[in-house]
Design a protein around this motif. Structure first.
Motif, PDB file in Angstrom:
ATOM      1  N   VAL A   4       0.857  -1.175   0.000  1.00  0.00           N
ATOM      2  CA  VAL A   4       0.000   0.000   0.000  1.00  0.00           C
ATOM      3  C   VAL A   4       0.901   1.235   0.000  1.00  0.00           C
ATOM      4  N   TYR A  33      -9.410   1.259   3.844  1.00  0.00           N
ATOM      5  CA  TYR A  33      -9.733   1.960   5.086  1.00  0.00           C
ATOM      6  C   TYR A  33      -8.812   3.167   5.247  1.00  0.00           C
ATOM      7  N   TYR A  35      -7.489   5.599   8.473  1.00  0.00           N
ATOM      8  CA  TYR A  35      -7.428   5.796   9.920  1.00  0.00           C
ATOM      9  C   TYR A  35      -6.600   7.043  10.208  1.00  0.00           C
ATOM     10  N   GLN A  37      -4.133   8.700  13.346  1.00  0.00           N
ATOM     11  CA  GLN A  37      -3.441   8.409  14.603  1.00  0.00           C
ATOM     12  C   GLN A  37      -2.797   9.681  15.116  1.00  0.00           C
ATOM     13  N   LEU A  43      -5.402   4.127  16.854  1.00  0.00           N
ATOM     14  CA  LEU A  43      -5.878   4.402  15.504  1.00  0.00           C
ATOM     15  C   LEU A  43      -7.373   4.702  15.551  1.00  0.00           C
ATOM     16  N   LEU A  91      -3.326   6.999   8.132  1.00  0.00           N
ATOM     17  CA  LEU A  91      -2.957   5.677   7.647  1.00  0.00           C
ATOM     18  C   LEU A  91      -4.037   5.121   6.736  1.00  0.00           C
ATOM     19  N   GLY A 102      -6.266 -10.304   7.365  1.00  0.00           N
ATOM     20  CA  GLY A 102      -5.593  -9.148   7.925  1.00  0.00           C
ATOM     21  C   GLY A 102      -5.600  -8.002   6.942  1.00  0.00           C
ATOM     22  N   TYR A 103      -5.084  -6.902   7.375  1.00  0.00           N
ATOM     23  CA  TYR A 103      -5.073  -5.684   6.597  1.00  0.00           C
ATOM     24  C   TYR A 103      -3.634  -5.275   6.356  1.00  0.00           C
ATOM     25  N   PHE A 105      -1.134  -2.261   5.708  1.00  0.00           N
ATOM     26  CA  PHE A 105      -1.100  -0.816   5.933  1.00  0.00           C
ATOM     27  C   PHE A 105      -0.045  -0.138   5.079  1.00  0.00           C
ATOM     28  N   GLY A 106      -0.330   1.104   4.730  1.00  0.00           N
ATOM     29  CA  GLY A 106       0.680   1.958   4.144  1.00  0.00           C
ATOM     30  C   GLY A 106       1.545   2.550   5.242  1.00  0.00           C
ATOM     31  N   SER A 107       2.541   3.297   4.837  1.00  0.00           N
ATOM     32  CA  SER A 107       3.457   3.887   5.819  1.00  0.00           C
ATOM     33  C   SER A 107       2.930   5.199   6.390  1.00  0.00           C
TER      34      SER A 107
END
Lengths: 114, 111
Positions: A4, A33, A35, A37, A43, A91, A102-103, A105-107
């Motif tokens: 991602v 998604y 999010y 943070q 999150l 995120l 599971g998901y 995530f990008g950085s």
């Protein structure tokens, strides 16, 4: 792509300006998604896209926040008239048909509103 | 209301000591539960999921429905386990699957 991808990685903006954050999910991942943070916090869910269904916007904190997704590809999160409390890491995550998996995530994009 | 609680913000142990990161949840229905980990300067990644009953990097997590807990355990901590750990229950609602993340526990393993 292999993962991602989010851009920009860092964004500094002046209070009151609009910003646009981009997320490029893994090819074939139908669920996406966003999010938020904040420093020292968990999150916070913002918005969820699944295929061509109407997005779940229940986490958007105000009408200054909006997001779009073109088909099952790129998504953009737009924050209008940014405020200092919008400063956070944003995120993006994607997954195959949701549930049970599971998901990925990008950085993240670190947004600082000055 | 759906809630997930990670009561410890910080957990500090010495190498070789057992570690338990606590997670309690309050959900209607039967959530699926995940643990995510974020190592320094890396992105958040899936560590394990309860339905797989797997052990990843020596970590296990048992779902206790009576106590509504999903604590993460490892018998002998290693320095490379130092990271932020997030518990994430996920419940299906009207076809949506939205994981909720706890605030995280920072694990520091001292040499």
């Amino acid at each position: 792509g292999a993962g991602v991808s989010q851009s920009p990685s860092n964004k500094v903006t002046e209070k009151g300006k609009d910003v646009e954050l981009r997320c490029d999910p893994i090819s074939g991942h139908t669920a996406l998604y966003w999010y938020r943070q904040r420093l020292g916090q968990g999150l916070e869910f913002l918005i969820y896209f699944q295929g061509n269904s109407a997005p779940d916007k229940s986490g958007l904190p105000s009408d200054r926040f909006s997001a779009e997704r073109t088909g099952e590809s790129v998504s953009t999160l737009t924050i209008q008239r940014t405020q200092q409390e919008d400063s956070a890491v944003y995120l993006c995550a994607s997954s195959l048909p949701p549930g049970g998996g599971g998901y990925t995530f990008g950085s993240g994009t670190r947004l600082t509103v000055v | 209301a759906q809630r997930v609680t990670q009561p410890e913000k910080l957990l500090s142990v010495f190498k070789g000591a057992p570690v338990e990161l606590k997670c309690n949840y309050s959900y209607s229905g039967s959530p699926e539960l995940f643990w995510y980990v974020q190592y320094s300067r890396q992105r958040l990644q899936l560590l394990l999921r309860h339905i797989s009953r797997e052990s990843i990097k020596g970590f296990t997590a048992d779902l206790n429905k009576g106590e509504t807990s999903f604590h993460l355990k490892k018998p002998f901590a290693q320095e490379e386990d130092s990271a932020m750990y997030y518990c994430a229950p996920q419940v299906s609602s009207g076809g949506s699957y939205i994981p909720t993340f706890g605030r995280g526990t920072s694990l520091i393993v001292h040499p």
